[in-house]
Motif scaffolding. Sequence first.
Motif, PDB file in Angstrom:
ATOM      1  N   HIS A 111       6.768  37.379 -22.597  1.00  0.00           N
ATOM      2  CA  HIS A 111       5.613  36.710 -23.240  1.00  0.00           C
ATOM      3  C   HIS A 111       5.639  36.961 -24.622  1.00  0.00           C
ATOM      4  CE1 HIS A 111       4.556  34.544 -19.704  1.00  0.00           C
ATOM      5  NE2 HIS A 111       4.566  35.648 -19.064  1.00  0.00           N
ATOM      6  N   ASN A 112       6.825  37.877 -25.299  1.00  0.00           N
ATOM      7  CA  ASN A 112       6.734  38.094 -26.619  1.00  0.00           C
ATOM      8  C   ASN A 112       5.636  38.877 -26.954  1.00  0.00           C
ATOM      9  OD1 ASN A 112       9.476  36.676 -26.905  1.00  0.00           O
ATOM     10  ND2 ASN A 112       8.172  34.729 -27.198  1.00  0.00           N
ATOM     11  N   GLY A 113       4.984  39.768 -26.304  1.00  0.00           N
ATOM     12  CA  GLY A 113       3.839  40.807 -26.542  1.00  0.00           C
ATOM     13  C   GLY A 113       2.692  40.067 -26.536  1.00  0.00           C
ATOM     14  N   GLY A 114       2.501  38.757 -25.975  1.00  0.00           N
ATOM     15  CA  GLY A 114       1.424  38.461 -25.746  1.00  0.00           C
ATOM     16  C   GLY A 114       0.905  37.223 -27.106  1.00  0.00           C
ATOM     17  N   PRO A 115      -0.214  36.545 -26.744  1.00  0.00           N
ATOM     18  CA  PRO A 115      -1.110  36.713 -25.812  1.00  0.00           C
ATOM     19  C   PRO A 115      -0.664  36.080 -24.699  1.00  0.00           C
ATOM     20  CG  PRO A 115      -1.933  35.025 -27.575  1.00  0.00           C
ATOM     21  CD  PRO A 115      -0.769  35.878 -28.085  1.00  0.00           C
ATOM     22  N   VAL A 116      -1.006  36.506 -23.577  1.00  0.00           N
ATOM     23  CA  VAL A 116      -0.822  35.857 -22.178  1.00  0.00           C
ATOM     24  C   VAL A 116      -2.102  35.939 -21.401  1.00  0.00           C
ATOM     25  CG1 VAL A 116       0.363  37.972 -21.440  1.00  0.00           C
ATOM     26  CG2 VAL A 116       0.945  35.725 -20.370  1.00  0.00           C
ATOM     27  N   GLY A 117      -2.292  35.091 -20.431  1.00  0.00           N
ATOM     28  CA  GLY A 117      -3.460  34.865 -19.429  1.00  0.00           C
ATOM     29  C   GLY A 117      -3.331  36.052 -18.273  1.00  0.00           C
ATOM     30  N   PRO A 138      -8.152  47.967 -17.030  1.00  0.00           N
ATOM     31  CA  PRO A 138      -8.901  48.747 -17.595  1.00  0.00           C
ATOM     32  C   PRO A 138      -8.082  50.270 -17.940  1.00  0.00           C
ATOM     33  CG  PRO A 138     -10.043  48.309 -15.472  1.00  0.00           C
ATOM     34  CD  PRO A 138      -8.648  47.562 -15.368  1.00  0.00           C
ATOM     35  N   PHE A 139      -7.569  50.727 -17.224  1.00  0.00           N
ATOM     36  CA  PHE A 139      -6.604  52.038 -17.878  1.00  0.00           C
ATOM     37  C   PHE A 139      -5.849  51.803 -18.886  1.00  0.00           C
ATOM     38  CE2 PHE A 139      -3.451  55.172 -17.524  1.00  0.00           C
ATOM     39  CZ  PHE A 139      -4.118  56.289 -17.603  1.00  0.00           C
ATOM     40  N   LEU A 140      -5.180  50.444 -18.810  1.00  0.00           N
ATOM     41  CA  LEU A 140      -4.075  50.196 -19.725  1.00  0.00           C
ATOM     42  C   LEU A 140      -4.995  49.935 -21.301  1.00  0.00           C
ATOM     43  CD1 LEU A 140      -1.708  48.043 -17.708  1.00  0.00           C
ATOM     44  CD2 LEU A 140      -1.398  50.399 -18.711  1.00  0.00           C
ATOM     45  N   MET A 141      -6.075  49.441 -20.986  1.00  0.00           N
ATOM     46  CA  MET A 141      -6.751  49.213 -22.353  1.00  0.00           C
ATOM     47  C   MET A 141      -7.441  50.593 -22.910  1.00  0.00           C
ATOM     48  SD  MET A 141      -8.820  45.665 -21.318  1.00  0.00           S
ATOM     49  CE  MET A 141     -10.067  46.019 -22.656  1.00  0.00           C
ATOM     50  N   ILE A 142      -7.921  51.474 -22.083  1.00  0.00           N
ATOM     51  CA  ILE A 142      -8.549  52.675 -22.399  1.00  0.00           C
ATOM     52  C   ILE A 142      -7.346  53.389 -22.878  1.00  0.00           C
ATOM     53  CG2 ILE A 142      -9.471  54.840 -21.671  1.00  0.00           C
ATOM     54  CD1 ILE A 142     -11.173  53.046 -19.539  1.00  0.00           C
ATOM     55  N   GLU A 143      -6.348  53.691 -22.353  1.00  0.00           N
ATOM     56  CA  GLU A 143      -5.144  54.287 -22.906  1.00  0.00           C
ATOM     57  C   GLU A 143      -4.486  53.762 -24.342  1.00  0.00           C
ATOM     58  OE1 GLU A 143      -4.491  57.438 -22.187  1.00  0.00           O
ATOM     59  OE2 GLU A 143      -6.350  57.241 -20.837  1.00  0.00           O
ATOM     60  N   GLY A 144      -4.845  52.615 -24.488  1.00  0.00           N
ATOM     61  CA  GLY A 144      -4.212  51.711 -25.748  1.00  0.00           C
ATOM     62  C   GLY A 144      -3.024  51.009 -25.580  1.00  0.00           C
ATOM     63  N   PHE A 145      -2.436  50.700 -24.497  1.00  0.00           N
ATOM     64  CA  PHE A 145      -1.264  49.855 -24.244  1.00  0.00           C
ATOM     65  C   PHE A 145      -1.555  48.387 -24.279  1.00  0.00           C
ATOM     66  CE2 PHE A 145      -0.548  53.973 -22.051  1.00  0.00           C
ATOM     67  CZ  PHE A 145       0.669  54.295 -22.475  1.00  0.00           C
ATOM     68  N   ILE A 146      -2.724  48.049 -23.976  1.00  0.00           N
ATOM     69  CA  ILE A 146      -2.683  46.498 -24.295  1.00  0.00           C
ATOM     70  C   ILE A 146      -4.544  46.109 -24.715  1.00  0.00           C
ATOM     71  CG2 ILE A 146      -1.448  45.779 -22.252  1.00  0.00           C
ATOM     72  CD1 ILE A 146      -3.885  45.331 -20.562  1.00  0.00           C
ATOM     73  N   ARG A 147      -4.305  44.955 -25.261  1.00  0.00           N
ATOM     74  CA  ARG A 147      -5.958  44.850 -25.682  1.00  0.00           C
ATOM     75  C   ARG A 147      -5.987  43.419 -25.294  1.00  0.00           C
ATOM     76  NH1 ARG A 147      -3.589  45.658 -30.768  1.00  0.00           N
ATOM     77  NH2 ARG A 147      -2.151  44.137 -31.359  1.00  0.00           N
ATOM     78  N   ARG A 153      -4.165  38.613 -23.073  1.00  0.00           N
ATOM     79  CA  ARG A 153      -3.810  39.927 -23.201  1.00  0.00           C
ATOM     80  C   ARG A 153      -2.736  40.189 -24.324  1.00  0.00           C
ATOM     81  NH1 ARG A 153      -7.553  38.524 -19.908  1.00  0.00           N
ATOM     82  NH2 ARG A 153      -8.388  39.744 -18.749  1.00  0.00           N
ATOM     83  N   GLU A 154      -2.555  41.353 -24.874  1.00  0.00           N
ATOM     84  CA  GLU A 154      -1.488  41.549 -25.791  1.00  0.00           C
ATOM     85  C   GLU A 154      -0.977  42.996 -25.696  1.00  0.00           C
ATOM     86  OE1 GLU A 154      -2.959  40.598 -29.787  1.00  0.00           O
ATOM     87  OE2 GLU A 154      -2.615  38.509 -29.506  1.00  0.00           O
ATOM     88  N   ALA A 155       0.243  43.163 -25.848  1.00  0.00           N
ATOM     89  CA  ALA A 155       0.636  44.648 -25.846  1.00  0.00           C
ATOM     90  C   ALA A 155       0.601  45.117 -27.363  1.00  0.00           C
ATOM     91  CB  ALA A 155       2.156  44.637 -25.548  1.00  0.00           C
ATOM     92  N   THR A 156       0.241  46.385 -27.308  1.00  0.00           N
ATOM     93  CA  THR A 156      -0.015  46.990 -28.611  1.00  0.00           C
ATOM     94  C   THR A 156       1.409  47.900 -28.968  1.00  0.00           C
ATOM     95  OG1 THR A 156      -0.804  49.362 -27.371  1.00  0.00           O
ATOM     96  CG2 THR A 156      -2.381  47.637 -27.800  1.00  0.00           C
ATOM     97  N   PRO A 157       1.280  48.332 -30.131  1.00  0.00           N
ATOM     98  CA  PRO A 157       2.706  49.200 -30.641  1.00  0.00           C
ATOM     99  C   PRO A 157       2.965  50.170 -29.642  1.00  0.00           C
ATOM    100  CG  PRO A 157       1.090  48.427 -32.302  1.00  0.00           C
ATOM    101  CD  PRO A 157       0.518  48.068 -31.340  1.00  0.00           C
ATOM    102  N   LEU A 158       1.850  51.044 -29.037  1.00  0.00           N
ATOM    103  CA  LEU A 158       2.025  52.027 -28.159  1.00  0.00           C
ATOM    104  C   LEU A 158       2.856  51.544 -27.036  1.00  0.00           C
ATOM    105  CD1 LEU A 158       1.461  55.118 -27.453  1.00  0.00           C
ATOM    106  CD2 LEU A 158      -0.715  54.350 -26.542  1.00  0.00           C
ATOM    107  N   ALA A 159       2.449  50.327 -26.386  1.00  0.00           N
ATOM    108  CA  ALA A 159       3.173  49.649 -25.425  1.00  0.00           C
ATOM    109  C   ALA A 159       4.709  49.875 -25.801  1.00  0.00           C
ATOM    110  CB  ALA A 159       2.549  48.515 -24.891  1.00  0.00           C
ATOM    111  N   TYR A 160       4.723  49.192 -26.676  1.00  0.00           N
ATOM    112  CA  TYR A 160       6.412  49.057 -27.183  1.00  0.00           C
ATOM    113  C   TYR A 160       6.885  50.395 -27.338  1.00  0.00           C
ATOM    114  CZ  TYR A 160       6.086  44.159 -28.444  1.00  0.00           C
ATOM    115  OH  TYR A 160       5.480  42.871 -28.217  1.00  0.00           O
TER     116      TYR A 160
END
Length: 166
Positions: A111-117, A138-147, A153-160
């Motif tokens: 999904h090209n990094g989001g946003p995706v449902g 929740p863990f992925l959001m707290i650690e900064g991997f998604i928002r 939902r979108e992947a953050t630069p940290l996830a990439y």
Amino acid sequence: LLSSPMLDRFGITCRLEYYSTENLVEIINRSARILNIKISKDGAFEIAKRSRATPRIANRLLRRTRDFAIVKGNGTIDVEIAKYALESLGVDEYGLDTTDKKILETIILKHNGGPVGLSTIAASIGEDTGTVEDVYEPFLMIEGFIRRTPKGREATPLAYEHLKLS
């Protein structure tokens, strides 16, 4: 999910916070004593930092690491056997497991990094939406991997960076 009038009847409301790595090291050391397992400081720290800030997960990883220490090592959990065991179990240095990585890869690659449902993510990885939303997200959001955004939902630069994707 209680209404405000119902919550007010308790007199005090508290929020549970995630545990610090230092607290988890103490918990792991205590559990190791109870289970009669020898563990080094570095071994306990390695398990603690990969346990998603949750004692239940720390104790589960301790028991699995003990198995590796007995079979592959000398019965003592040191940092080398802890790393070997946790990597063998698919738990990386951030505490992400295979399902976490599937979620991130779905958002990024499909999904090209989001946003995706949420329901699209859940269907793509074969999980229940409630499980994704309550256990993994929740863990992925707290650690900064998604928002979460209003669109999904979108992947953050940290996830990439963590998955070594561009």
